[in-house]
Design an enzyme around this catalytic site. Structure first.
Site, PDB file in Angstrom:
ATOM      1  N   ASP A   7       7.762  13.536   6.160  1.00 57.89           N
ATOM      2  CA  ASP A   7       7.380  12.131   6.313  1.00 57.89           C
ATOM      3  C   ASP A   7       8.263  11.575   7.423  1.00 57.89           C
ATOM      4  O   ASP A   7       9.403  11.196   7.179  1.00 57.89           O
ATOM      5  CB  ASP A   7       7.592  11.374   5.007  1.00 57.89           C
ATOM      6  CG  ASP A   7       7.266   9.890   5.136  1.00 57.89           C
ATOM      7  OD1 ASP A   7       6.307   9.552   5.855  1.00 57.89           O
ATOM      8  OD2 ASP A   7       7.990   9.071   4.544  1.00 57.89           O
ATOM      9  N   GLU A  66       2.888  13.954   8.067  1.00 57.54           N
ATOM     10  CA  GLU A  66       2.072  12.752   7.964  1.00 57.54           C
ATOM     11  C   GLU A  66       1.787  12.204   9.358  1.00 57.54           C
ATOM     12  O   GLU A  66       2.669  12.165  10.215  1.00 57.54           O
ATOM     13  CB  GLU A  66       2.779  11.692   7.120  1.00 57.54           C
ATOM     14  CG  GLU A  66       1.911  10.479   6.868  1.00 57.54           C
ATOM     15  CD  GLU A  66       2.522   9.488   5.894  1.00 57.54           C
ATOM     16  OE1 GLU A  66       2.214   8.295   6.020  1.00 57.54           O
ATOM     17  OE2 GLU A  66       3.294   9.916   5.022  1.00 57.54           O
ATOM     18  N   ASP A 138      11.043   8.299   0.570  1.00 57.04           N
ATOM     19  CA  ASP A 138      10.725   9.118   1.742  1.00 57.04           C
ATOM     20  C   ASP A 138      10.571  10.590   1.366  1.00 57.04           C
ATOM     21  O   ASP A 138       9.679  11.275   1.865  1.00 57.04           O
ATOM     22  CB  ASP A 138      11.798   8.931   2.811  1.00 57.04           C
ATOM     23  CG  ASP A 138      11.837   7.501   3.323  1.00 57.04           C
ATOM     24  OD1 ASP A 138      10.871   7.083   3.976  1.00 57.04           O
ATOM     25  OD2 ASP A 138      12.823   6.792   3.038  1.00 57.04           O
TER      26      ASP A 138
END
Length: 172
Positions: A7, A66, A138
């Site tokens: 991420d 992502e 996160d």
């Protein structure tokens, strides 16, 4: 197959590692790469070097990252894109296959709702991976990205999103 989910973020980049076999997902590790205040090139170097160390330590077979969402603030979007680029570079420097998923695809694969809140993602990651405690937001997002990849993007991974854009959390 070992999957590293990432991420990306300029201040905090989450990572999560899972093993995927035919029947289950197994939690291996997770955490965050935090960059101190400094110049952009220095912070990108920290992300790159830390992720390279994580890759060397965990030895994933594949990486799931992502995708950048278009933010209201174009400067923030560009900075996030650069952090994401550093993360992808870390993977390709180790000759790893990189797959990319939108936030909508990840949330749909993990929660069943593309508009889920971060707390819902954290809860489902804990349940899916049978974790005793909640990872940071996160790290949970990174683990969710890895889970999405393990599940083939919940059917969304094979759908091309080329030429589409996000509007209010939906592909249009």
């Amino acid at each position: 197959m070992r999957i590293l989910g990432i991420d990306p973020g300029l201040r905090v980049t989450g990572f999560g590692v899972i093993d995927h076999n035919a029947r289950q997902l197994i939690y291996i590790g997770s955490g965050c790469v935090r960059t101190s205040e400094g110049t952009l090139p220095y912070r990108l170097k920290l992300i790159l070097n830390n992720l390279r160390e994580i890759i060397t330590h965990y030895r994933p077979d594949q990486v799931a990252v992502e995708q950048v969402f278009v933010n209201v603030n174009p400067k923030s979007t560009l900075l996030l894109g650069q952090a994401r680029g550093a993360a992808i570079c870390a993977a390709v420097l180790h000759d790893l296959v990189v797959s990319e998923y939108s936030a909508l695809q990840i949330k749909q694969a993990v929660v069943g709702n593309g508009h889920a809140q971060k707390a819902q993602v954290q809860t489902m990651v804990m349940q899916i991976l049978n974790l005793a405690s909640s990872p940071s937001k996160d790290a949970a997002d990174a683990l969710a990205c890895a889970i999405c990849h393990a599940h083939g993007g919940a059917g969304l991974g094979s759908i091309s999103t080329m030429g589409l854009r996000m509007k209010r959390g939906r592909l249009v």
